[in-house]
Design a protein around this motif. Structure first.
Motif, mmCIF file in Angstrom:
data_model
loop_
_atom_site.group_PDB
_atom_site.id
_atom_site.type_symbol
_atom_site.label_atom_id
_atom_site.label_comp_id
_atom_site.label_asym_id
_atom_site.label_seq_id
_atom_site.Cartn_x
_atom_site.Cartn_y
_atom_site.Cartn_z
ATOM 1 N N MET A 18 0.772 -1.370 -0.023
ATOM 2 C CA MET A 18 0.043 -0.063 0.235
ATOM 3 C C MET A 18 0.857 1.359 0.102
ATOM 4 S SD MET A 18 -2.945 1.137 0.011
ATOM 5 C CE MET A 18 -4.086 -0.082 0.351
ATOM 6 N N GLU A 19 2.005 1.276 0.834
ATOM 7 C CA GLU A 19 2.836 2.482 0.752
ATOM 8 C C GLU A 19 3.314 2.588 -0.632
ATOM 9 O OE1 GLU A 19 4.264 5.825 2.315
ATOM 10 O OE2 GLU A 19 3.011 4.198 3.614
ATOM 11 N N ASP A 20 3.775 1.455 -1.470
ATOM 12 C CA ASP A 20 4.174 1.939 -2.833
ATOM 13 C C ASP A 20 3.227 2.823 -3.618
ATOM 14 O OD1 ASP A 20 6.572 0.789 -1.958
ATOM 15 O OD2 ASP A 20 6.044 -1.423 -2.801
ATOM 16 N N LYS A 21 1.772 2.175 -3.437
ATOM 17 C CA LYS A 21 0.882 2.837 -4.173
ATOM 18 C C LYS A 21 0.953 4.287 -3.839
ATOM 19 C CE LYS A 21 -1.881 -1.385 -4.982
ATOM 20 N NZ LYS A 21 -3.136 -2.099 -4.630
ATOM 21 N N ARG A 22 0.827 4.391 -2.321
ATOM 22 C CA ARG A 22 0.812 5.822 -2.000
ATOM 23 C C ARG A 22 1.852 6.813 -2.555
ATOM 24 N NH1 ARG A 22 -1.980 6.836 2.529
ATOM 25 N NH2 ARG A 22 -1.530 4.610 3.254
ATOM 26 N N ARG A 23 3.306 6.108 -2.565
ATOM 27 C CA ARG A 23 4.055 6.989 -3.123
ATOM 28 C C ARG A 23 4.098 7.293 -4.525
ATOM 29 N NH1 ARG A 23 7.499 3.296 -2.169
ATOM 30 N NH2 ARG A 23 7.990 3.939 -0.164
ATOM 31 N N THR A 24 3.603 6.255 -5.388
ATOM 32 C CA THR A 24 3.502 6.443 -6.793
ATOM 33 C C THR A 24 2.388 7.583 -7.076
ATOM 34 O OG1 THR A 24 3.926 4.078 -7.360
ATOM 35 C CG2 THR A 24 2.353 5.273 -8.766
ATOM 36 N N ALA A 25 1.395 7.566 -6.120
ATOM 37 C CA ALA A 25 0.351 8.628 -6.383
ATOM 38 C C ALA A 25 0.685 9.833 -6.046
ATOM 39 C CB ALA A 25 -1.119 8.311 -5.482
ATOM 40 N N ARG A 26 1.563 10.048 -5.111
ATOM 41 C CA ARG A 26 2.066 11.423 -4.632
ATOM 42 C C ARG A 26 3.063 11.912 -5.777
ATOM 43 N NH1 ARG A 26 3.708 10.099 1.666
ATOM 44 N NH2 ARG A 26 1.649 10.451 2.479
ATOM 45 N N ASN A 27 3.720 10.914 -6.465
ATOM 46 C CA ASN A 27 4.744 11.232 -7.419
ATOM 47 C C ASN A 27 4.112 11.643 -8.758
ATOM 48 O OD1 ASN A 27 7.123 10.753 -5.788
ATOM 49 N ND2 ASN A 27 7.214 8.483 -6.564
ATOM 50 N N LEU A 28 3.012 11.070 -9.009
ATOM 51 C CA LEU A 28 2.247 11.493 -10.224
ATOM 52 C C LEU A 28 1.556 12.804 -10.217
ATOM 53 C CD1 LEU A 28 0.695 7.705 -11.222
ATOM 54 C CD2 LEU A 28 2.401 9.440 -12.519
ATOM 55 N N VAL A 29 0.807 13.020 -8.766
ATOM 56 C CA VAL A 29 0.477 14.177 -8.785
ATOM 57 C C VAL A 29 1.044 15.362 -8.651
ATOM 58 C CG1 VAL A 29 -1.132 15.520 -6.864
ATOM 59 C CG2 VAL A 29 -1.919 13.138 -7.423
ATOM 60 N N ALA A 30 2.421 15.239 -7.924
ATOM 61 C CA ALA A 30 3.301 16.328 -8.061
ATOM 62 C C ALA A 30 3.513 16.553 -9.534
ATOM 63 C CB ALA A 30 4.466 15.725 -7.293
ATOM 64 N N LYS A 31 3.592 15.735 -10.480
ATOM 65 C CA LYS A 31 4.159 15.733 -11.706
ATOM 66 C C LYS A 31 2.901 16.951 -12.549
ATOM 67 C CE LYS A 31 7.025 11.942 -12.541
ATOM 68 N NZ LYS A 31 7.270 10.689 -13.140
ATOM 69 N N LEU A 32 1.808 16.613 -11.890
ATOM 70 C CA LEU A 32 0.655 17.587 -12.623
ATOM 71 C C LEU A 32 0.969 19.137 -12.514
ATOM 72 C CD1 LEU A 32 -2.512 15.890 -11.319
ATOM 73 C CD2 LEU A 32 -1.469 15.683 -13.521
ATOM 74 N N SER A 33 2.099 19.604 -11.658
ATOM 75 C CA SER A 33 2.188 20.712 -11.632
ATOM 76 C C SER A 33 3.620 21.237 -12.234
ATOM 77 C CB SER A 33 2.319 21.318 -9.854
ATOM 78 O OG SER A 33 3.345 20.674 -9.274
ATOM 79 N N GLU A 67 1.627 12.969 -19.497
ATOM 80 C CA GLU A 67 1.995 11.722 -19.093
ATOM 81 C C GLU A 67 1.545 11.405 -17.858
ATOM 82 O OE1 GLU A 67 6.393 11.629 -19.810
ATOM 83 O OE2 GLU A 67 6.155 11.389 -21.866
ATOM 84 N N ALA A 68 1.842 12.276 -16.711
ATOM 85 C CA ALA A 68 1.431 11.736 -15.457
ATOM 86 C C ALA A 68 -0.130 11.552 -15.449
ATOM 87 C CB ALA A 68 1.505 12.884 -14.403
ATOM 88 N N LEU A 69 -0.961 12.488 -16.148
ATOM 89 C CA LEU A 69 -2.259 12.499 -16.176
ATOM 90 C C LEU A 69 -2.930 11.126 -16.931
ATOM 91 C CD1 LEU A 69 -5.065 14.023 -15.772
ATOM 92 C CD2 LEU A 69 -4.701 15.157 -18.032
ATOM 93 N N ALA A 70 -2.267 10.739 -17.888
ATOM 94 C CA ALA A 70 -2.671 9.529 -18.517
ATOM 95 C C ALA A 70 -2.501 8.398 -17.596
ATOM 96 C CB ALA A 70 -1.926 9.324 -19.922
ATOM 97 N N GLU A 71 -1.284 8.525 -16.864
ATOM 98 C CA GLU A 71 -0.979 7.262 -16.029
ATOM 99 C C GLU A 71 -2.083 7.342 -14.745
ATOM 100 O OE1 GLU A 71 0.847 4.153 -14.545
ATOM 101 O OE2 GLU A 71 1.046 5.085 -16.381
#
Length: 320
Positions: free
Chosen positions: A1-16, A25-29
């Motif tokens: 679950m922690e890996d999923k949380r980290r992935t979510a944070r990284n992708l959301v950070a890329k939205l900015s 690319e982050a949005l598509a992912e």
């Protein structure tokens, strides 16, 4: 679950990110993950994705709008509070509904509204107060060239809005009744008439609907659906029964008289719904039948139907 949380944070950070390519690319992912992995949806919302996705609905790119809208739809399944608490979300959904060149974005925005409305009663007066949303949804169902899915998603959103009684008068004022009646008459694509009659039945539950139904020829259309000669589905007929019943409950003396006269003409089909419909359909048919024939030679028959449903627990009070 922690890996999923980290992935979510990284992708959301890329939205900015300042890089448009990185953002896209982050949005598509995020769209892909939120569709395929239900566990990741709340993690994406908690990471702060919703404000970025909302803002992205104003993009001039149909593809980007579509990815953002689809991701919001996926998140709405488990994170409705995050959506409704995001400032400007409803305005962004309204913008995409009325301005996007992507039918996929339009469909996802309408479906997002439906997802929120069905699960969260407190959202219904809020969304119902957004006249631009109501107007755009009605415009979609009035567009003869709109894809079937766009119309069905708009109808489902309208149904959710109409569940709140005070929204019904607003819908009537914006022309919902003639738009729905016209759709029922002209569009035979699978599922559309069923959904349109469901919305019409809800909207009929306000006193403002009586005159609008009269002007639009709605009573005649409901009568046609309950005519033995038509090939209306069981759901269409149950919805037509529900619409007539709501008109009888909420209409004035003239409206009740008109419902009674129409009911006499389609008595056999109302009786059939009362005998073979769903539990809710049976209950509404029995109540409508009682209204139509109260005081005449059919009164004993109605009493027998009511006793039958009471004995099987099928008769349910569905007061507005």
């Amino acid at each position: 679950m922690e890996d999923k949380r980290r992935t979510a944070r990284n992708l959301v950070a890329k939205l900015s990110s300042v890089s448009e390519r990185t953002r896209n690319e982050a949005l598509a992912e995020l769209r892909l993950i939120s569709r395929q992995d239900p566990e990741s949806r709340p993690l994406i919302a908690d990471a702060g994705a919703v404000p970025y996705l909302s803002e992205t609905l104003y993009s001039s790119s149909p593809a980007i709008q579509e990815n953002a809208a689809a991701t919001l739809l996926n998140l709405s399944i488990t994170s409705r509070d995050s959506l409704m608490s995001t400032r400007g979300l409803l305005d962004a959904l309204s913008h995409a509904l009325s301005n996007s060149a992507s039918q996929g974005a339009v469909q996802s925005c309408a479906a997002t509204l439906h997802s929120i409305l069905i699960a969260d009663e407190s959202s219904r007066p809020i969304i119902g107060s957004k006249r631009d949303i109501l107007y755009t949804l009605l415009s979609i169902i009035g567009d003869e060239h709109a894809p079937a899915r766009s119309i069905k998603d708009a109808l489902k959103a309208l149904f959710g809005i109409a569940l709140y009684q005070l929204n019904r008068a607003s819908l009537v004022g914006l022309g919902a009744v003639p738009a729905l009646v016209s759709l029922i008459v002209r569009d035979a694509r699978k599922g559309i008439v069923e959904d349109a009659t469901a919305v019409l039945a809800q909207i009929a539950g306000c006193e403002e609907s009586e005159e609008a139904m009269r002007k639009a020829g709605g009573l005649e259309v409901l009568g046609d659906l309950l005519d033995e000669k038509t090939a209306a589905s069981t759901r269409m007929r149950e919805n037509a029964v529900g619409a007539l019943l709501n008109l009888a409950r909420c209409g004035g003396e003239r409206g009740r008289k008109e419902v009674g006269e129409m009911g006499v003409k389609v008595m056999d089909v109302i009786r059939e719904v009362g005998e073979n419909g769903s539990p809710k359909g049976k209950a509404k048919a029995v109540e409508l039948l009682k209204f139509v024939v109260d005081g005449n030679e059919y009164e004993n028959e109605v009493r027998e139907l009511r006793l039958k449903f009471n004995s099987t627990n099928d008769f349910i009070d569905h007061s507005i």
